[in-house]
Enzyme design. Sequence first.
Site, PDB file in Angstrom:
ATOM      1  CB  CYS A 113      13.335   1.777  16.943  1.00 33.18           C
ATOM      2  SG  CYS A 113      13.153   3.349  17.797  1.00 33.18           S
ATOM      3  N   GLY A 167     -16.509  10.944   0.790  1.00 28.91           N
ATOM      4  CA  GLY A 167     -16.031   9.529   0.523  1.00 28.91           C
ATOM      5  C   GLY A 167     -15.655   8.676   1.539  1.00 28.91           C
ATOM      6  CB  THR A 168     -16.038   7.939   4.791  1.00 29.72           C
ATOM      7  OG1 THR A 168     -15.931   6.898   5.600  1.00 29.72           O
ATOM      8  CG2 THR A 168     -16.989   9.020   5.327  1.00 29.72           C
ATOM      9  NE  ARG A 204      -3.620   0.303   2.462  1.00 32.57           N
ATOM     10  CZ  ARG A 204      -4.280   0.644   3.642  1.00 32.57           C
ATOM     11  NH1 ARG A 204      -4.279  -0.049   4.534  1.00 32.57           N
ATOM     12  NH2 ARG A 204      -4.989   1.823   3.509  1.00 32.57           N
ATOM     13  CG  ASP A 263      -3.860   8.775   0.970  1.00 28.92           C
ATOM     14  OD1 ASP A 263      -5.091   8.081   0.435  1.00 28.92           O
ATOM     15  OD2 ASP A 263      -4.078   9.946   1.105  1.00 28.92           O
ATOM     16  CG  HIS A 272      -8.333   5.497  10.771  1.00 29.02           C
ATOM     17  ND1 HIS A 272      -8.991   4.875   9.737  1.00 29.02           N
ATOM     18  CD2 HIS A 272      -8.626   5.532  11.893  1.00 29.02           C
ATOM     19  CE1 HIS A 272     -10.166   4.959  10.439  1.00 29.02           C
ATOM     20  NE2 HIS A 272     -10.067   5.426  11.548  1.00 29.02           N
ATOM     21  CB  CYS A 286       9.645   2.474  18.099  1.00 30.98           C
ATOM     22  SG  CYS A 286      10.415   1.305  19.134  1.00 30.98           S
TER      23      CYS A 286
HETATM   24  P1  NAD Z   1     -14.983  -0.823  14.672  1.00 33.13           P
HETATM   25  O1  NAD Z   1     -15.777  -1.055  15.723  1.00 33.13           O
HETATM   26  O2  NAD Z   1     -14.767   0.661  14.396  1.00 33.13           O
HETATM   27  O3  NAD Z   1     -15.204  -1.241  13.291  1.00 33.13           O
HETATM   28  C1  NAD Z   1     -16.435  -1.844  13.172  1.00 33.13           C
HETATM   29  C2  NAD Z   1     -16.521  -1.968  11.571  1.00 33.13           C
HETATM   30  O4  NAD Z   1     -15.082  -1.943  10.915  1.00 33.13           O
HETATM   31  C3  NAD Z   1     -17.478  -3.101  11.110  1.00 33.13           C
HETATM   32  O5  NAD Z   1     -18.603  -2.517  10.799  1.00 33.13           O
HETATM   33  C4  NAD Z   1     -16.572  -3.676   9.581  1.00 33.13           C
HETATM   34  O6  NAD Z   1     -16.997  -2.503   8.746  1.00 33.13           O
HETATM   35  C5  NAD Z   1     -15.268  -3.140  10.256  1.00 33.13           C
HETATM   36  N1  NAD Z   1     -14.432  -4.276  10.792  1.00 33.13           N
HETATM   37  C6  NAD Z   1     -14.120  -4.366  12.161  1.00 33.13           C
HETATM   38  N2  NAD Z   1     -13.381  -5.775  12.622  1.00 33.13           N
HETATM   39  C7  NAD Z   1     -13.693  -6.116  11.213  1.00 33.13           C
HETATM   40  C8  NAD Z   1     -13.315  -7.581  10.828  1.00 33.13           C
HETATM   41  N3  NAD Z   1     -12.768  -8.419  11.789  1.00 33.13           N
HETATM   42  N4  NAD Z   1     -13.468  -7.979   9.896  1.00 33.13           N
HETATM   43  C9  NAD Z   1     -14.386  -7.295   8.680  1.00 33.13           C
HETATM   44  N5  NAD Z   1     -14.582  -5.924   9.276  1.00 33.13           N
HETATM   45  C10 NAD Z   1     -14.407  -5.621  10.262  1.00 33.13           C
HETATM   46  O7  NAD Z   1     -13.421  -1.332  14.747  1.00 33.13           O
HETATM   47  P2  NAD Z   1     -12.319  -0.792  15.823  1.00 33.13           P
HETATM   48  O8  NAD Z   1     -11.633  -1.851  16.352  1.00 33.13           O
HETATM   49  O9  NAD Z   1     -13.123   0.034  16.770  1.00 33.13           O
HETATM   50  O10 NAD Z   1     -11.530   0.015  14.928  1.00 33.13           O
HETATM   51  C11 NAD Z   1     -10.886   1.026  15.644  1.00 33.13           C
HETATM   52  C12 NAD Z   1     -10.349   2.058  14.719  1.00 33.13           C
HETATM   53  O11 NAD Z   1      -9.159   1.459  13.983  1.00 33.13           O
HETATM   54  C13 NAD Z   1     -11.331   2.547  13.735  1.00 33.13           C
HETATM   55  O12 NAD Z   1     -11.460   3.900  13.627  1.00 33.13           O
HETATM   56  C14 NAD Z   1     -11.033   1.989  12.553  1.00 33.13           C
HETATM   57  O13 NAD Z   1     -11.431   2.731  11.426  1.00 33.13           O
HETATM   58  C15 NAD Z   1      -9.269   2.040  12.622  1.00 33.13           C
HETATM   59  N6  NAD Z   1      -8.672   0.857  11.358  1.00 33.13           N
HETATM   60  C16 NAD Z   1      -7.990   1.190  10.651  1.00 33.13           C
HETATM   61  C17 NAD Z   1      -7.462   0.314   9.779  1.00 33.13           C
HETATM   62  C18 NAD Z   1      -6.441   0.709   8.792  1.00 33.13           C
HETATM   63  O14 NAD Z   1      -6.099  -0.092   7.861  1.00 33.13           O
HETATM   64  N7  NAD Z   1      -6.010   2.167   8.877  1.00 33.13           N
HETATM   65  C19 NAD Z   1      -8.110  -0.869   9.766  1.00 33.13           C
HETATM   66  C20 NAD Z   1      -8.974  -1.342  10.708  1.00 33.13           C
HETATM   67  C21 NAD Z   1      -9.426  -0.567  11.618  1.00 33.13           C
HETATM   68  N1  APR Z   2     -15.814   9.607  -4.768  1.00 32.57           N
HETATM   69  C1  APR Z   2     -16.719   9.570  -3.971  1.00 32.57           C
HETATM   70  N2  APR Z   2     -16.898   8.570  -3.078  1.00 32.57           N
HETATM   71  C2  APR Z   2     -16.364   7.335  -3.363  1.00 32.57           C
HETATM   72  C3  APR Z   2     -15.462   7.294  -4.410  1.00 32.57           C
HETATM   73  C4  APR Z   2     -15.523   8.514  -5.249  1.00 32.57           C
HETATM   74  N3  APR Z   2     -14.868   8.410  -6.545  1.00 32.57           N
HETATM   75  N4  APR Z   2     -15.181   5.893  -4.682  1.00 32.57           N
HETATM   76  C5  APR Z   2     -15.873   5.160  -3.797  1.00 32.57           C
HETATM   77  N5  APR Z   2     -16.604   6.130  -3.025  1.00 32.57           N
HETATM   78  C6  APR Z   2     -17.137   5.917  -1.640  1.00 32.57           C
HETATM   79  C7  APR Z   2     -17.815   4.612  -1.737  1.00 32.57           C
HETATM   80  O1  APR Z   2     -19.290   4.730  -2.294  1.00 32.57           O
HETATM   81  C8  APR Z   2     -17.921   4.299  -0.046  1.00 32.57           C
HETATM   82  O2  APR Z   2     -18.786   5.020   0.464  1.00 32.57           O
HETATM   83  O3  APR Z   2     -16.338   5.973  -0.824  1.00 32.57           O
HETATM   84  C9  APR Z   2     -16.589   5.178   0.354  1.00 32.57           C
HETATM   85  C10 APR Z   2     -15.321   4.173   0.630  1.00 32.57           C
HETATM   86  O4  APR Z   2     -15.783   3.515   1.859  1.00 32.57           O
HETATM   87  P1  APR Z   2     -14.900   2.414   2.500  1.00 32.57           P
HETATM   88  O5  APR Z   2     -14.148   1.750   1.569  1.00 32.57           O
HETATM   89  O6  APR Z   2     -15.454   1.768   3.513  1.00 32.57           O
HETATM   90  O7  APR Z   2     -13.727   3.182   3.125  1.00 32.57           O
HETATM   91  P2  APR Z   2     -13.737   4.151   4.442  1.00 32.57           P
HETATM   92  O8  APR Z   2     -15.112   4.498   4.581  1.00 32.57           O
HETATM   93  O9  APR Z   2     -12.497   5.193   4.474  1.00 32.57           O
HETATM   94  O10 APR Z   2     -13.312   3.198   5.450  1.00 32.57           O
HETATM   95  C11 APR Z   2     -13.312   3.606   6.843  1.00 32.57           C
HETATM   96  O11 APR Z   2     -12.408   1.482   7.693  1.00 32.57           O
HETATM   97  O12 APR Z   2     -11.165  -0.476   7.135  1.00 32.57           O
HETATM   98  C12 APR Z   2     -11.138   0.672   7.922  1.00 32.57           C
HETATM   99  O13 APR Z   2      -9.444   2.192   8.944  1.00 32.57           O
HETATM  100  C13 APR Z   2     -10.168   1.790   7.745  1.00 32.57           C
HETATM  101  O14 APR Z   2     -10.052   3.903   7.239  1.00 32.57           O
HETATM  102  C14 APR Z   2     -10.698   2.626   6.916  1.00 32.57           C
HETATM  103  C15 APR Z   2     -12.345   2.980   7.633  1.00 32.57           C
END
Ligand code: NAD
Ligand code: APR
Length: 233
Positions: free
Chosen positions: A136, A175-176, A59, A94, A109, A117
């Site tokens: 580290c 975009g979330t 990534r 990113d 995040h 570390c």
């Molecule tokens: P959470 O309770 O915020 O997450 C709930 C949602 O996350 C679920 O509805 C599902 O969409 C997803 N999720 C959580 N665990 C999952 C699993 N085992 N398999 C599939 N989907 C899963 O999770 P959390 O533990 O409270 O996360 C804490 C924070 O860490 C959150 O803000 C989360 O966004 C972040 N995070 C970041 C990354 C990353 O790659 N940057 C990855 C995961 C979580």
């Molecule tokens: N323009 C606007 N919105 C878009 C586009 C685009 N070109 N492409 C996709 N989307 C929207 C989708 O419709 C979706 O609602 O962006 C959203 C992406 O959702 P996710 O893939 O769930 O990503 P995100 O919401 O950032 O995930 C939240 O989950 O796994 C954890 O920590 C991780 O930060 C991530 C968090």
Amino acid sequence: MADITNIVILTGAGVSAESGIDTFRDAGGLWEQHRVEDVATPEGFARDPQLVQRFYDARRAAVQKAAPNPAHEALARLDQQWGGDLLIVTQNVDDLHERAGARRVLHMHGELLSALCPMCDSRHRWTGPLIGRPECPTCEARSLRPDVVWFGEMPYQLERIHAALRNADLFVSIGTSGAVYPAAGFVRDARELGVHTLELNLERSEGSHWFHAARQGAAGQLVPEWVAEMLGR
Ligand code: NAD
Ligand code: APR
């Protein structure tokens, strides 16, 4: 938008989609390519650190090949020209907001281009691979991991985010999917505080019904239009 002075913007993976960065939950997204449990949890890292390091190394390399898109560029223009308070809270790891020129950015995040570390809690700018747990630079422990928040870990700077929401006149989510907390709850926090709320997303998200207004479309189209409205152009 005469009565808007202070703005909080939340961005998710959708704002980087048009830069070629995979989102998580769209068709073909990261969570279809990898099991979250294996690559985005502390347990997964303890079980197979090399697998996790490879996931983030890939990534990190993809991000460095990507370029900011018109959505990042428009938000940077707003950040540079907006006289009131403005904070871009991003769930993305990113650096495309910064490369577009935005300065007031908070990575809740973590960041792919930072290594953490866990032994001495130091952070280091890191652009290369992390395979093999490099040493580290501060404490010399062979311990570095991606400085990315995993499921089960606490997101960064939540108090600063809530302080910004308490001070805001407008909260915009871009975009979330509204699937993951606490980010998914910010719109409700904002409404309880009397803040106007707007969603810009490709399609209706899990939280769309909480917003005063919601527009559907690609960020590369919607965000420059919205920024032009805010800057009176
Ligand atoms: P959470 O309770 O915020 O997450 C709930 C949602 O996350 C679920 O509805 C599902 O969409 C997803 N999720 C959580 N665990 C999952 C699993 N085992 N398999 C599939 N989907 C899963 O999770 P959390 O533990 O409270 O996360 C804490 C924070 O860490 C959150 O803000 C989360 O966004 C972040 N995070 C970041 C990354 C990353 O790659 N940057 C990855 C995961 C979580
Ligand atoms: N323009 C606007 N919105 C878009 C586009 C685009 N070109 N492409 C996709 N989307 C929207 C989708 O419709 C979706 O609602 O962006 C959203 C992406 O959702 P996710 O893939 O769930 O990503 P995100 O919401 O950032 O995930 C939240 O989950 O796994 C954890 O920590 C991780 O930060 C991530 C968090």
